[in-house]
Scaffold this motif. Sequence first.
Motif, PDB file in Angstrom:
ATOM      1  N   GLY A 199       7.409  -1.279  -3.536  1.00 25.77           N
ATOM      2  CA  GLY A 199       6.789  -1.276  -2.217  1.00 25.77           C
ATOM      3  C   GLY A 199       5.560  -2.164  -2.145  1.00 25.77           C
ATOM      4  N   GLN A 200       5.017  -2.268  -0.940  1.00 19.46           N
ATOM      5  CA  GLN A 200       3.817  -3.052  -0.673  1.00 19.46           C
ATOM      6  C   GLN A 200       2.693  -2.113  -0.249  1.00 19.46           C
ATOM      7  OE1 GLN A 200       3.539  -6.313  -1.068  1.00 19.46           O
ATOM      8  NE2 GLN A 200       5.695  -6.804  -1.454  1.00 19.46           N
ATOM      9  N   ILE A 201       1.463  -2.413  -0.641  1.00 16.21           N
ATOM     10  CA  ILE A 201       0.316  -1.584  -0.259  1.00 16.21           C
ATOM     11  C   ILE A 201      -0.845  -2.487   0.142  1.00 16.21           C
ATOM     12  CG2 ILE A 201      -0.477  -1.367  -2.662  1.00 16.21           C
ATOM     13  CD1 ILE A 201      -1.370   1.519  -1.853  1.00 16.21           C
ATOM     14  N   VAL A 202      -1.494  -2.132   1.248  1.00 20.93           N
ATOM     15  CA  VAL A 202      -2.598  -2.916   1.798  1.00 20.93           C
ATOM     16  C   VAL A 202      -3.782  -1.986   2.032  1.00 20.93           C
ATOM     17  CG1 VAL A 202      -3.363  -4.465   3.637  1.00 20.93           C
ATOM     18  CG2 VAL A 202      -0.961  -4.456   2.946  1.00 20.93           C
ATOM     19  N   PHE A 203      -4.960  -2.399   1.583  1.00 22.07           N
ATOM     20  CA  PHE A 203      -6.202  -1.695   1.884  1.00 22.07           C
ATOM     21  C   PHE A 203      -6.944  -2.476   2.966  1.00 22.07           C
ATOM     22  CE2 PHE A 203      -5.069   1.094  -1.112  1.00 22.07           C
ATOM     23  CZ  PHE A 203      -5.635   1.081  -2.376  1.00 22.07           C
ATOM     24  N   GLU A 257      -7.118  -6.583   3.883  1.00 26.58           N
ATOM     25  CA  GLU A 257      -7.304  -7.154   5.226  1.00 26.58           C
ATOM     26  C   GLU A 257      -8.513  -6.490   5.871  1.00 26.58           C
ATOM     27  OE1 GLU A 257      -4.093  -9.990   5.514  1.00 26.58           O
ATOM     28  OE2 GLU A 257      -5.993  -9.631   6.582  1.00 26.58           O
ATOM     29  N   ALA A 258      -8.985  -7.107   6.960  1.00 24.89           N
ATOM     30  CA  ALA A 258     -10.204  -6.619   7.612  1.00 24.89           C
ATOM     31  C   ALA A 258      -9.971  -5.327   8.386  1.00 24.89           C
ATOM     32  CB  ALA A 258     -10.772  -7.688   8.541  1.00 24.89           C
ATOM     33  N   ASP A 259      -8.818  -5.210   9.084  1.00 31.38           N
ATOM     34  CA  ASP A 259      -8.570  -4.009   9.883  1.00 31.38           C
ATOM     35  C   ASP A 259      -7.078  -3.678   9.869  1.00 31.38           C
ATOM     36  OD1 ASP A 259      -9.214  -6.059  12.767  1.00 31.38           O
ATOM     37  OD2 ASP A 259      -7.321  -5.774  11.722  1.00 31.38           O
ATOM     38  N   ILE A 260      -6.727  -2.614  10.590  1.00 32.57           N
ATOM     39  CA  ILE A 260      -5.349  -2.113  10.572  1.00 32.57           C
ATOM     40  C   ILE A 260      -4.388  -3.118  11.184  1.00 32.57           C
ATOM     41  CG2 ILE A 260      -3.826  -0.340  11.512  1.00 32.57           C
ATOM     42  CD1 ILE A 260      -6.068   1.649  11.218  1.00 32.57           C
ATOM     43  N   GLU A 264      -4.465  -6.402  11.410  1.00 30.56           N
ATOM     44  CA  GLU A 264      -4.164  -7.515  10.521  1.00 30.56           C
ATOM     45  C   GLU A 264      -3.308  -7.055   9.329  1.00 30.56           C
ATOM     46  OE1 GLU A 264      -7.666  -9.587   9.375  1.00 30.56           O
ATOM     47  OE2 GLU A 264      -8.347  -9.930  11.424  1.00 30.56           O
ATOM     48  N   ALA A 265      -3.580  -5.839   8.845  1.00 34.37           N
ATOM     49  CA  ALA A 265      -2.806  -5.308   7.716  1.00 34.37           C
ATOM     50  C   ALA A 265      -1.348  -5.099   8.101  1.00 34.37           C
ATOM     51  CB  ALA A 265      -3.423  -3.998   7.241  1.00 34.37           C
ATOM     52  N   VAL A 266      -1.109  -4.489   9.278  1.00 29.75           N
ATOM     53  CA  VAL A 266       0.258  -4.243   9.740  1.00 29.75           C
ATOM     54  C   VAL A 266       0.973  -5.557  10.004  1.00 29.75           C
ATOM     55  CG1 VAL A 266       1.639  -3.254  11.598  1.00 29.75           C
ATOM     56  CG2 VAL A 266      -0.283  -1.963  10.653  1.00 29.75           C
ATOM     57  N   ALA A 267       0.253  -6.522  10.598  1.00 27.55           N
ATOM     58  CA  ALA A 267       0.867  -7.824  10.861  1.00 27.55           C
ATOM     59  C   ALA A 267       1.284  -8.512   9.557  1.00 27.55           C
ATOM     60  CB  ALA A 267      -0.123  -8.711  11.634  1.00 27.55           C
ATOM     61  N   TRP A 268       0.434  -8.429   8.544  1.00 25.69           N
ATOM     62  CA  TRP A 268       0.766  -9.037   7.246  1.00 25.69           C
ATOM     63  C   TRP A 268       1.994  -8.374   6.640  1.00 25.69           C
ATOM     64  CZ3 TRP A 268       1.018  -7.387   2.149  1.00 25.69           C
ATOM     65  CH2 TRP A 268       1.052  -8.397   1.181  1.00 25.69           C
ATOM     66  N   LEU A 269       2.054  -7.042   6.731  1.00 28.91           N
ATOM     67  CA  LEU A 269       3.207  -6.322   6.184  1.00 28.91           C
ATOM     68  C   LEU A 269       4.483  -6.645   6.945  1.00 28.91           C
ATOM     69  CD1 LEU A 269       1.787  -2.789   5.307  1.00 28.91           C
ATOM     70  CD2 LEU A 269       2.769  -4.444   3.731  1.00 28.91           C
ATOM     71  N   ASP A 270       4.373  -6.744   8.293  1.00 26.90           N
ATOM     72  CA  ASP A 270       5.555  -7.079   9.093  1.00 26.90           C
ATOM     73  C   ASP A 270       6.156  -8.408   8.656  1.00 26.90           C
ATOM     74  OD1 ASP A 270       4.346  -5.634  12.227  1.00 26.90           O
ATOM     75  OD2 ASP A 270       5.526  -4.780  10.587  1.00 26.90           O
ATOM     76  N   LYS A 271       5.305  -9.394   8.396  1.00 25.84           N
ATOM     77  CA  LYS A 271       5.805 -10.691   7.945  1.00 25.84           C
ATOM     78  C   LYS A 271       6.531 -10.561   6.611  1.00 25.84           C
ATOM     79  CE  LYS A 271       2.219 -13.484  10.224  1.00 25.84           C
ATOM     80  NZ  LYS A 271       1.068 -14.403  10.008  1.00 25.84           N
ATOM     81  N   ARG A 272       5.936  -9.802   5.690  1.00 25.45           N
ATOM     82  CA  ARG A 272       6.557  -9.648   4.374  1.00 25.45           C
ATOM     83  C   ARG A 272       7.884  -8.902   4.465  1.00 25.45           C
ATOM     84  NH1 ARG A 272       3.194 -10.691  -0.081  1.00 25.45           N
ATOM     85  NH2 ARG A 272       5.113 -10.288  -1.224  1.00 25.45           N
ATOM     86  N   LEU A 273       7.899  -7.818   5.242  1.00 23.67           N
ATOM     87  CA  LEU A 273       9.126  -7.021   5.354  1.00 23.67           C
ATOM     88  C   LEU A 273      10.219  -7.793   6.077  1.00 23.67           C
ATOM     89  CD1 LEU A 273       7.629  -3.507   6.184  1.00 23.67           C
ATOM     90  CD2 LEU A 273       8.602  -4.278   4.024  1.00 23.67           C
ATOM     91  N   ASN A 274       9.858  -8.523   7.132  1.00 17.27           N
ATOM     92  CA  ASN A 274      10.856  -9.314   7.851  1.00 17.27           C
ATOM     93  C   ASN A 274      11.448 -10.401   6.952  1.00 17.27           C
ATOM     94  OD1 ASN A 274      10.587  -7.880  10.234  1.00 17.27           O
ATOM     95  ND2 ASN A 274       8.968  -9.210  11.023  1.00 17.27           N
TER      96      ASN A 274
END
Length: 585
Positions: free
Chosen positions: A527-531, A555-558, A560-570
């Motif tokens: 899995g992926q994890i972002v703080f 990442e700075a906030d939620i 940006e973190a979710v956006a980064w994860l969406d790119k990775r998962l997609n």
Amino acid sequence: MKTATSTNERHRKPGFVDLFTPKLVTVLREGYGLAHLRADAIAGLTVAIVALPLSMAIAIASGATPAQGLYTAIIGGILVSLLGGSRFQIGGPAGAFIVLVAATVQEHRMDGLLLATILAGIILVLIGLLRLGTYIKFIPYPVTVGFTAGIAVIIFASQIKDLLGLTLEGKEPGPLLDKIPVIWNALPGTDATTVILSGLTILIIVGLKHVRPHWPGMLVAVVCAAAATALFNLPVSTIGSVFGGIPDSLPVPSLPEISFAKMQAVLPNAIAFALLGAIESLLSAVVADGMTGRRHRSNCELVAQGVANVASGLFGGICVTGTIARTATNVRSKAHGPVAGILHGFFLLVFILVAAPLASFIPLACLAGVLAVVAWNMIEKHAIFTLLRSSRGDAAVLLTTLLLTVFRDLLEAIIVGFALGSVLFIRRMSRMADVESHTPFVAEDLADSTLVAPNSDAVSAGDPDVVVFRISGVFFFGATAAFGSVLDRIGDTRRALVVDFSAVPFLDSTAANTLAGLVQKVRGRGGQIVFCGTKHDIRRDLFVHGMKPPAVHYEADIDEAVAWLDKRLNKSRETASVTTESHGV
């Protein structure tokens, strides 16, 4: 209707029977077949092979006989697994008790030790029934690392005499400062044969760990040393020459000498046994949980430890506790449940019944070498270096606990370490209160467009595979049990996890250690994890504990973190789709 019932059951507060049902019953209810028995038998035999030399070595170092160590492993191994709240816990004598047991034998003789062991068992049963086991988890991480390292130093110091084959003029002193000059004066009488035997024992154990890690290095070393001693008639002290060998049967249970004055005299020792046993056993259960993803029941485990200690005292054994090394071996050997621990006890019993005469040839130098390796492995080198770099406060707690353990008293070290950790926490909280003093007492009115949704434990992102977890408030050793269980549950079910630290003013090393376990678990499942929202000081502490990119993304906030994860998962989904299409073609 079914949904409502299942929801009610899920939120129903567990009753007495739920909390104190042994894990053995749980495992049997799930269904237990021949394949499970085969796995548990292999694991039990593997653990028994590890426990055999260790149990004798720990007993000898504690001032008891090797037979008492085996009795403890047999009784403890069977009862802890039979009644305990952990699937994988292995009970028996532990190196952490060597200092306390040796001091008790020296002060109150063997009868006093047996009485203290029985009283400690009764105290542990009461602690469990009163459901106080949960609070034992609040001991800070630097304290546990410090006293474990201190015990390791004392264990190694206690084995110098047997490692070098020294002959002392009088009885070996217990305190380290008194022991050092006595050992120093006896050094000219070092026996070369003993040094070679103990050195070869250490080399075999360490060498096999690197060359053949799945081989039982300790047992191989003991067998080789015993065979060499018997074949070449080496002039060294053995179990047979010092203790007269090992009996080929279990003793008849009996009560030691009991009087009110005797009970009053050994009560402080019994309290120390109970406190250390509770800490050691629950720490071992937590380690097993981390390796398997299971959950133990603390208070049920303490009741089982208490019953095992009472029984061990009746059979002439010493203190029983959960043993981290043997429990970890049990897990790595693919044990299915508590049956493995029960079988480990019966395998040791078979050894007493069948092969007891062979134990007479085991040299004490070999067992001293085994304990020297155990002492070295007990010192958590990486944890110590991490805590020393983490903060001055954690370093002070660690060093104070370590030094008090080595030069004063174990119980005193734990109490002082816990008190220092509490004072340090209060100091940090007072400083944090100053920072927050600019917050208005009454919040201002805001327009609807600026209002933020109420804070919740888990906030799902748009992607069902992503979950956002917000930690609010101070994340410290007293909160890790609650936070850790929630984080683990979420880490089990989602592919990607965002942890928001924007509302966390401070976290300590215990919390950082919990988060490091979460990161390892999520990464281990692919899995992926972002703080996100980490302040400078918090990010520094996380980095010190190994949570750096690329293992953890920041990442700075939620958003940006979710956006980064969406790119990775997609991207991973597109890759999987292309792979599937190519296989289809």
